[in-house]
Design a protein around this motif. Structure first.
Motif, PDB file in Angstrom:
ATOM      1  N   ARG A  16      31.517  38.902  19.875  1.00 10.11           N
ATOM      2  CA  ARG A  16      31.384  38.793  21.317  1.00 10.11           C
ATOM      3  C   ARG A  16      32.628  38.084  21.806  1.00 10.11           C
ATOM      4  O   ARG A  16      32.734  36.871  21.737  1.00 10.11           O
ATOM      5  CB  ARG A  16      30.143  38.000  21.716  1.00 10.11           C
ATOM      6  CG  ARG A  16      28.845  38.689  21.359  1.00 10.11           C
ATOM      7  CD  ARG A  16      28.642  39.955  22.175  1.00 10.11           C
ATOM      8  NE  ARG A  16      28.558  39.634  23.582  1.00 10.11           N
ATOM      9  CZ  ARG A  16      28.595  40.545  24.535  1.00 10.11           C
ATOM     10  NH1 ARG A  16      28.746  41.806  24.256  1.00 10.11           N
ATOM     11  NH2 ARG A  16      28.513  40.187  25.801  1.00 10.11           N
ATOM     12  N   GLY A  18      34.217  38.360  24.879  1.00  9.34           N
ATOM     13  CA  GLY A  18      34.507  38.222  26.307  1.00  9.34           C
ATOM     14  C   GLY A  18      34.679  36.792  26.764  1.00  9.34           C
ATOM     15  O   GLY A  18      35.700  36.417  27.322  1.00  9.34           O
ATOM     16  N   ASP A  86      29.356  34.679  35.100  1.00 13.55           N
ATOM     17  CA  ASP A  86      30.013  35.795  34.424  1.00 13.55           C
ATOM     18  C   ASP A  86      31.522  35.626  34.593  1.00 13.55           C
ATOM     19  O   ASP A  86      32.180  36.333  35.344  1.00 13.55           O
ATOM     20  CB  ASP A  86      29.538  37.117  35.022  1.00 13.55           C
ATOM     21  CG  ASP A  86      30.210  38.330  34.391  1.00 13.55           C
ATOM     22  OD1 ASP A  86      30.807  38.173  33.311  1.00 13.55           O
ATOM     23  OD2 ASP A  86      30.133  39.421  34.993  1.00 13.55           O
ATOM     24  N   ASP A  88      33.985  36.234  32.657  1.00  8.41           N
ATOM     25  CA  ASP A  88      34.895  37.258  32.137  1.00  8.41           C
ATOM     26  C   ASP A  88      34.649  38.626  32.773  1.00  8.41           C
ATOM     27  O   ASP A  88      35.242  39.623  32.358  1.00  8.41           O
ATOM     28  CB  ASP A  88      34.797  37.362  30.615  1.00  8.41           C
ATOM     29  CG  ASP A  88      33.382  37.680  30.146  1.00  8.41           C
ATOM     30  OD1 ASP A  88      32.468  37.757  30.996  1.00  8.41           O
ATOM     31  OD2 ASP A  88      33.190  37.849  28.930  1.00  8.41           O
ATOM     32  N   SER A  89      33.770  38.672  33.788  1.00  7.81           N
ATOM     33  CA  SER A  89      33.497  39.907  34.538  1.00  7.81           C
ATOM     34  C   SER A  89      33.082  41.064  33.641  1.00  7.81           C
ATOM     35  O   SER A  89      33.427  42.219  33.902  1.00  7.81           O
ATOM     36  CB  SER A  89      34.740  40.299  35.367  1.00  7.81           C
ATOM     37  OG  SER A  89      35.080  39.270  36.268  1.00  7.81           O
ATOM     38  N   ASN A  90      32.305  40.759  32.601  1.00 13.86           N
ATOM     39  CA  ASN A  90      31.808  41.829  31.729  1.00 13.86           C
ATOM     40  C   ASN A  90      30.392  42.250  32.107  1.00 13.86           C
ATOM     41  O   ASN A  90      29.770  43.048  31.410  1.00 13.86           O
ATOM     42  CB  ASN A  90      31.859  41.413  30.254  1.00 13.86           C
ATOM     43  CG  ASN A  90      30.824  40.345  29.905  1.00 13.86           C
ATOM     44  OD1 ASN A  90      30.259  39.693  30.791  1.00 13.86           O
ATOM     45  ND2 ASN A  90      30.584  40.155  28.615  1.00 13.86           N
ATOM     46  N   GLY A  91      29.886  41.695  33.210  1.00 16.85           N
ATOM     47  CA  GLY A  91      28.541  42.019  33.657  1.00 16.85           C
ATOM     48  C   GLY A  91      27.473  41.152  33.029  1.00 16.85           C
ATOM     49  O   GLY A  91      26.294  41.279  33.362  1.00 16.85           O
ATOM     50  N   CYS A  92      27.863  40.263  32.123  1.00 16.41           N
ATOM     51  CA  CYS A  92      26.920  39.392  31.430  1.00 16.41           C
ATOM     52  C   CYS A  92      27.270  37.934  31.714  1.00 16.41           C
ATOM     53  O   CYS A  92      28.436  37.552  31.597  1.00 16.41           O
ATOM     54  CB  CYS A  92      26.974  39.616  29.925  1.00 16.41           C
ATOM     55  SG  CYS A  92      26.715  41.307  29.386  1.00 16.41           S
ATOM     56  N   THR A  94      27.241  33.892  30.762  1.00 15.30           N
ATOM     57  CA  THR A  94      27.496  33.222  29.487  1.00 15.30           C
ATOM     58  C   THR A  94      26.213  33.064  28.679  1.00 15.30           C
ATOM     59  O   THR A  94      26.210  33.217  27.456  1.00 15.30           O
ATOM     60  CB  THR A  94      28.128  31.836  29.732  1.00 15.30           C
ATOM     61  OG1 THR A  94      29.313  32.000  30.497  1.00 15.30           O
ATOM     62  CG2 THR A  94      28.472  31.150  28.426  1.00 15.30           C
ATOM     63  N   ASP A  97      25.496  36.187  26.861  1.00 15.74           N
ATOM     64  CA  ASP A  97      26.474  36.360  25.790  1.00 15.74           C
ATOM     65  C   ASP A  97      26.080  35.560  24.553  1.00 15.74           C
ATOM     66  O   ASP A  97      26.197  36.039  23.421  1.00 15.74           O
ATOM     67  CB  ASP A  97      27.867  35.929  26.263  1.00 15.74           C
ATOM     68  CG  ASP A  97      28.532  36.959  27.165  1.00 15.74           C
ATOM     69  OD1 ASP A  97      28.291  38.162  26.970  1.00 15.74           O
ATOM     70  OD2 ASP A  97      29.305  36.555  28.047  1.00 15.74           O
ATOM     71  N   CYS A 113      23.429  44.063  28.159  1.00 17.91           N
ATOM     72  CA  CYS A 113      23.763  42.736  28.661  1.00 17.91           C
ATOM     73  C   CYS A 113      22.546  41.839  28.798  1.00 17.91           C
ATOM     74  O   CYS A 113      22.486  40.786  28.181  1.00 17.91           O
ATOM     75  CB  CYS A 113      24.483  42.866  30.010  1.00 17.91           C
ATOM     76  SG  CYS A 113      24.821  41.271  30.766  1.00 17.91           S
TER      77      CYS A 113
END
Length: 254
Positions: A16, A18, A86, A88-92, A94, A97, A113
């Motif tokens: 992981r 991101g 979020d 890192d703008s990955n849609g999830c 922390t 993650d 996510c």
């Protein structure tokens, strides 16, 4: 048995990258001079994500500055950014993650996510399996070095970006049983240790790694408590630094 949080004694888990990648970018952009390359796996002297091994965690204790605890005045959780943002703008967020990293049998709602269920097998703080069900969770994400403790030992004078980096750094985050985590509060090694004695060396090594990476100091009592724990396992390594090319991994009981 496996315990969430480091690769010193166990195999790597899912990658992981991101949050770790964004933390690395914040570190580079925010002037974290204490990181010395961003990898605490080699005691802070290697390239981020290099995977190089360093000296034992016990040796690293003596590299930490020793000072008194500063006042808690001005501390608010918001000083470390929005909880589980979020970044890192990955849609999830922390939190998701870390749940995805640390739980087994993860199930999602819509995509990969939002974690809706899984098992912490086992919880590092108790050694028992804990079931995670979203909305009825018995699992917390613990800041191994509590944010309030960090505030009183250096973070109160940091930039906002450096505080956000600490709050979202996978090195400082573990999925754990909610009960012990809430009992811990903002305790340091001198005032709180996991009931699961087989995880104490790993836990203290992780606290040392976080404090070394971010330049946080320790109190005299805290340093002495770290030494007492790590003297029982003098070859315990500093855990992985959570850099952009490192999988977080999990611990295996001794």
């Amino acid at each position: 048995m496996r315990f969430g949080g480091t690769v010193a004694c166990g195999g790597a888990r899912r990658r992981r990258v991101g949050v770790g990648a964004v933390v690395a970018l914040v570190v580079l952009g925010g002037g974290l001079s204490a990181c010395k390359g961003g990898s605490d796996k080699d005691g802070g002297g290697g390239a981020a994500g290099s995977g190089a091994r360093g000296g034992p965690a016990l040796d690293a204790v003596d590299s930490l500055a020793v000072k008194g605890r500063a006042p808690k005045t001005g501390y608010e959780r918001a000083r470390f950014g929005s909880p589980w943002a979020d970044i890192d703008s990955n849609g999830c967020g922390t939190r998701d993650d870390i749940l995805k990293r640390d739980l087994d049998g993860v199930r999602f709602r819509g995509g990969d996510c939002t974690v809706v269920s899984g098992t912490l097998a086992p919880d590092p703080y108790t050694g028992k399996d804990v079931t995670f069900t979203r909305g009825r969770s018995r699992v917390d994400i613990d800041h191994v070095v509590a944010l309030s403790d960090a505030w009183q030992k250096g973070a109160g004078g940091w930039s906002a970006s450096k505080r956000i980096a600490l709050a979202n750094d996978p090195l400082n985050l573990l999925a754990v049983d909610a009960g012990p985590n809430r009992g811990k509060g903002d305790g340091d090694t001198a005032t709180w240790l996991p009931a699961n004695k087989s995880y104490r060396c790993a836990y203290v090594a992780r606290q040392v790694a976080v404090k070394k990476k971010y330049g946080l100091w320790v109190t005299g009592a805290e340093r002495d408590a770290m030494r007492r724990v790590l003297e029982r396992c003098p070859q315990e390594k500093l855990p992985a630094g959570g850099g952009p090319t490192e999988a977080p991994g999990r611990f295996r009981a001794r």
